[in-house]
Design a protein around this motif. Structure first.
Motif, PDB file in Angstrom:
ATOM      1  N   GLU A  53       0.848  -1.188   0.000  1.00 35.95           N
ATOM      2  CA  GLU A  53       0.000   0.000   0.000  1.00 35.95           C
ATOM      3  C   GLU A  53       0.882   1.235   0.000  1.00 35.95           C
ATOM      4  N   THR A  54       0.598   2.156  -0.929  1.00 30.86           N
ATOM      5  CA  THR A  54       1.273   3.442  -0.919  1.00 30.86           C
ATOM      6  C   THR A  54       0.356   4.401  -0.181  1.00 30.86           C
ATOM      7  N   ALA A  55       0.830   4.947   0.938  1.00 34.98           N
ATOM      8  CA  ALA A  55      -0.048   5.760   1.767  1.00 34.98           C
ATOM      9  C   ALA A  55       0.637   7.038   2.217  1.00 34.98           C
ATOM     10  N   ILE A 105      -4.665   9.005   2.806  1.00 38.31           N
ATOM     11  CA  ILE A 105      -4.865   8.487   1.449  1.00 38.31           C
ATOM     12  C   ILE A 105      -4.089   7.178   1.283  1.00 38.31           C
ATOM     13  N   SER A 147      -3.334   3.957  -1.516  1.00 38.99           N
ATOM     14  CA  SER A 147      -3.461   3.316  -2.823  1.00 38.99           C
ATOM     15  C   SER A 147      -3.118   1.841  -2.653  1.00 38.99           C
ATOM     16  N   LYS A 183       3.095   5.710  -7.756  1.00 42.38           N
ATOM     17  CA  LYS A 183       2.002   6.279  -6.967  1.00 42.38           C
ATOM     18  C   LYS A 183       2.406   7.282  -5.890  1.00 42.38           C
ATOM     19  N   ILE A 201      -0.022  10.403  -4.530  1.00 51.72           N
ATOM     20  CA  ILE A 201      -0.653  10.117  -3.239  1.00 51.72           C
ATOM     21  C   ILE A 201      -0.301  11.196  -2.220  1.00 51.72           C
ATOM     22  N   GLU A 242      -2.210  14.307  -3.128  1.00 50.30           N
ATOM     23  CA  GLU A 242      -3.623  14.190  -2.763  1.00 50.30           C
ATOM     24  C   GLU A 242      -3.819  14.352  -1.257  1.00 50.30           C
TER      25      GLU A 242
END
Length: 346
Positions: free
Chosen positions: A12-14, A28, A30, A54, A58, A61
């Motif tokens: 997870e890219t967060a 957020i 991804s 990403k 990310i 965002e």
């Protein structure tokens, strides 16, 4: 204090913006589940490349959703380890470049400590000493936390993590990936007492977990008892995992007498585990804290929460910091482990 946090330890890219370690302005994530689903598990090279694609959007965002700019950010936090080295490096290198370019302090966070702090957003303040069961696809550990920032491992898995066992057994039964939610859903239709799996016995008497034998038992049962329904098998397997986790936690809790019980990590989403943990907490007359579903899986908000007390204490990392896949959380010596000849799987 506004903290911009980044998490990229696995798939997870967060990114998140958190105020004073408690107020989430944005979080957020991804997920790469669909990318890895055909393989039945995380492919490290694919995960790393996806993080590269990403991470910039990310982070952008997260800032946009929080309605802040980089000029308003006070510090950067990033997962330093443990995890997949390629995935970790993407987040660490991005965070270091950002901190250098904006002249901001940076903190490297242990991913498991992040899960510990995932409960702070939606629960009352943690009362110490606490006992924390961190259970996910990559980790299964029980920590005694006598005070904030001190961690002592009192139990850990000897082999597979509980979440890993869920994924592998799901594949045996013919379910999809990730296996945890699939087994939980199917188990609702089955009888948890249909198959009695033997509880693993730790020869040296330590209160550790073990799930590799349970996986083997499921495989043998499939080969020799083809008439057992998948629902019954899923329910029985889930019951075996949850009972081992809770029984061991309960045994340790009665010795250490914590004031708070914490259950966190991706497997903390499992309702059977939550229900059993709530029953244990009632028996012990202490509160039990869980993170919400969004905060149970890998996320950056929990990384920011873990960074906040460190920043208050002035604990920052040099720009020479790098990813560390063997990073350990324990910083409060456990004499039992030092005397033990057990080789735990990293």
């Amino acid at each position: 204090m506004l903290i911009l946090a980044i998490e990229s330890s696995c798939d997870e890219t967060a990114a998140a913006v958190v105020r004073d370690g408690r107020e989430i302005l944005s979080s957020i994530i991804s997920s790469q589940i669909e990318l890895h689903k055909p393989f039945g598990g995380v492919v490290p090279e694919i995960a790393s490349r996806e993080h590269l694609d990403k991470i910039e959007p990310i982070v952008s965002e997260a800032l946009k959703t929080a309605e802040v700019t980089l000029d308003q950010i006070d510090a950067v936090a990033v997962t330093q380890g443990p995890g997949l080295i390629g995935s970790l490096l993407v987040g660490v290198c991005y965070a270091k470049a950002l901190a250098f370019g904006r002249d901001l302090p940076i903190v490297g966070i242990n991913h498991i400590e992040g899960h510990f702090y995932s409960v702070v957003f939606e629960n009352p303040p943690i009362e110490f000493p606490a006992l924390a069961l961190i259970v996910s696809g990559g980790h299964t550990n029980l920590f005694h936390v006598p005070e904030e920032g001190k961690y002592k491992v009192v139990s850990r898995t000897r082999d597979d993590a509980a979440g890993e066992a869920f994924d592998k057994v799901a594949k045996m039964i013919g379910l999809g990936y990730p296996g945890g939610p699939e087994i939980e859903k199917l188990a609702l239709e089955g009888d948890a007492k249909a198959v009695r799996f033997t509880r693993p016995k730790i020869s040296d008497g330590r209160p550790d977990f073990s799930f590799s034998g349970l996986k083997t038992a499921v495989l043998k049962h499939l080969k020799t008892n083809g008439n057992t329904s998948s629902a019954d098998l899923a329910a029985s397997f889930q019951h075996a995992v949850v009972s081992q986790l809770i029984d061991t936690t309960g045994k340790v809790a009665k010795e250490l007498r914590p004031k708070t019980l914490i259950v966190a990590g991706g497997v903390a989403c499992n309702l059977a585990l939550r229900g059993s943990a709530e029953n244990l907490a009632r028996e012990l007359s202490i509160p039990v804290y869980f993170p919400s579903k969004h905060l149970s899986t890998d996320n950056a908000a929990m990384i920011a929460a873990a960074a906040y007390p460190k920043l208050l204490r002035g604990e920052t990392a040099p720009l020479s910091m790098t990813a560390d896949i063997t990073l350990r959380l324990q910083n409060f010596e456990n004499e039992d482990f030092r005397r033990s000849n057990v080789r735990y799987r990293l």
